[in-house]
Design an enzyme around this catalytic site. Sequence first.
Site, PDB file in Angstrom:
ATOM      1  N   HIS A  32     -12.171 -64.161 -25.759  1.00  0.00           N
ATOM      2  CA  HIS A  32     -13.035 -64.306 -26.611  1.00  0.00           C
ATOM      3  C   HIS A  32     -12.139 -63.639 -27.928  1.00  0.00           C
ATOM      4  O   HIS A  32     -12.219 -63.785 -28.993  1.00  0.00           O
ATOM      5  CB  HIS A  32     -14.317 -63.486 -26.473  1.00  0.00           C
ATOM      6  CG  HIS A  32     -15.271 -63.595 -27.539  1.00  0.00           C
ATOM      7  ND1 HIS A  32     -15.698 -62.219 -27.917  1.00  0.00           N
ATOM      8  CD2 HIS A  32     -15.841 -64.295 -28.128  1.00  0.00           C
ATOM      9  CE1 HIS A  32     -16.332 -62.202 -28.945  1.00  0.00           C
ATOM     10  NE2 HIS A  32     -16.782 -63.576 -29.193  1.00  0.00           N
ATOM     11  N   GLU A  38     -10.098 -65.517 -29.384  1.00  0.00           N
ATOM     12  CA  GLU A  38     -10.212 -66.514 -30.287  1.00  0.00           C
ATOM     13  C   GLU A  38     -10.582 -66.041 -31.980  1.00  0.00           C
ATOM     14  O   GLU A  38     -10.374 -66.255 -32.680  1.00  0.00           O
ATOM     15  CB  GLU A  38     -11.871 -66.898 -29.960  1.00  0.00           C
ATOM     16  CG  GLU A  38     -12.657 -68.013 -30.609  1.00  0.00           C
ATOM     17  CD  GLU A  38     -14.158 -67.542 -30.768  1.00  0.00           C
ATOM     18  OE1 GLU A  38     -14.890 -67.148 -31.747  1.00  0.00           O
ATOM     19  OE2 GLU A  38     -14.431 -67.548 -29.670  1.00  0.00           O
TER      20      GLU A  38
END
Length: 424
Positions: A57, A60
Amino acid sequence: MTRFAQSLLPDGVRRTVLKGGLRIVTEHMPGVRSAAVGVFVQVGSRDEAAQLGGASHFLEHLLFKGTPTRSAMDISAAFDEVGGEFNAYTAREYTCYHARVLDDDLPMALDVLGDMVTSSLVTGEDVEAEREVILDEIAMHDDDPDDVVHNLFAATAWAGTPLARPIAGTAESIRALTRTQVIGYYKRRYRPEVMTLAVAGNVDHADVVRRVRRAFGRNGFLDGDARPVGPRVAERPRAVHAGEVSTTRPFEQVNVVLGMQGLTRSDPRRYTLNILNAALGGGSSSRLFQEVRERRGLAYSVYSFGLGYSDAGMVGVAAGSLPSKAPDLLRVVKEELARVADSGLDEEEVARGKGQARGGVVLSLEDSGSRMTRLGEAELFQRRLLSVDEVLGRIEAVTVGDVHTLARELFTRPQTLATVGPGA
């Protein structure tokens, strides 16, 4: 070059594998003027080592911050100036970077995505800035009762496995991650053989392949000889941990999630589960909504769910109520699950469930973004992409007996209960 013959693909769908293992799957949709594109990277939170919790994450976020040829502002402006949509999300088993633009702007979208995925800088300054953003995001989720109870449920049901960890990581794990760790994760994990580029809309497959080869060929990214990593498919789902867990939080309501082991993503009975789930708690005519909310007034929100992963699955019920009503709420939910396990659903309920499942399939796939997601997820988790007609046929083939058999199997399994609220 292909996992299966072109003749086995649905009409309008084509597939090519580039050197290095990058897969390209496209679907031409007549009559639309948009194109949706997604880069599906077969890396998610479950692939992280314990000391790298939240790295997928975190990464990302960082891939939006700039490359040697584009700043973060350049990336954002490229889509804003053409009215495009652009975003990303991290799941437990993959990460997706996606965009939706006018068909004329697809070349730009492919070039920007290729630049981001293959050449992001991941500077120390950006790591520190995004660290604070993610800590704020984690704090926001900690203030959401629904997020808290589902995270607690996952941590209990999947205890001892990477599935138990929150996708965004914890405040402690995010504070501990270094730039060296994140960029090392990027270089190791973001390889062409674990990537699928899916495109749907007014697109030409050959043109997309040419442009992707150029956009993703930066810095020798496609020069290897690796073969595509196959879909994540497991023969048997992993077991879950049963039991009860609760935590006290200063919320106004008590939120509960009651669940048990379900089906994997590739289980052929997933269509039966969709119908069962729709009839049990998928809408305002469902059993749970009628019994819990309409007849008894025990909760404003109550719904059933099915979560499927490559080697794991859960089914269950989530609801929130005033603390004084929580014991009755839980009792009624358990009674309904036991009743469906014992007696199944009647023909009218199954018919409504089929209608809801059919409508969900057809209506969602009239959008290029949904079609694109279907292509990408099929590469990650299915041995073959079914046509829409095949999916509708499998839904229609489900019988009342099939639904009862599955309900009896699932709803008699050991239960996991998570409760969050004042004095929980």
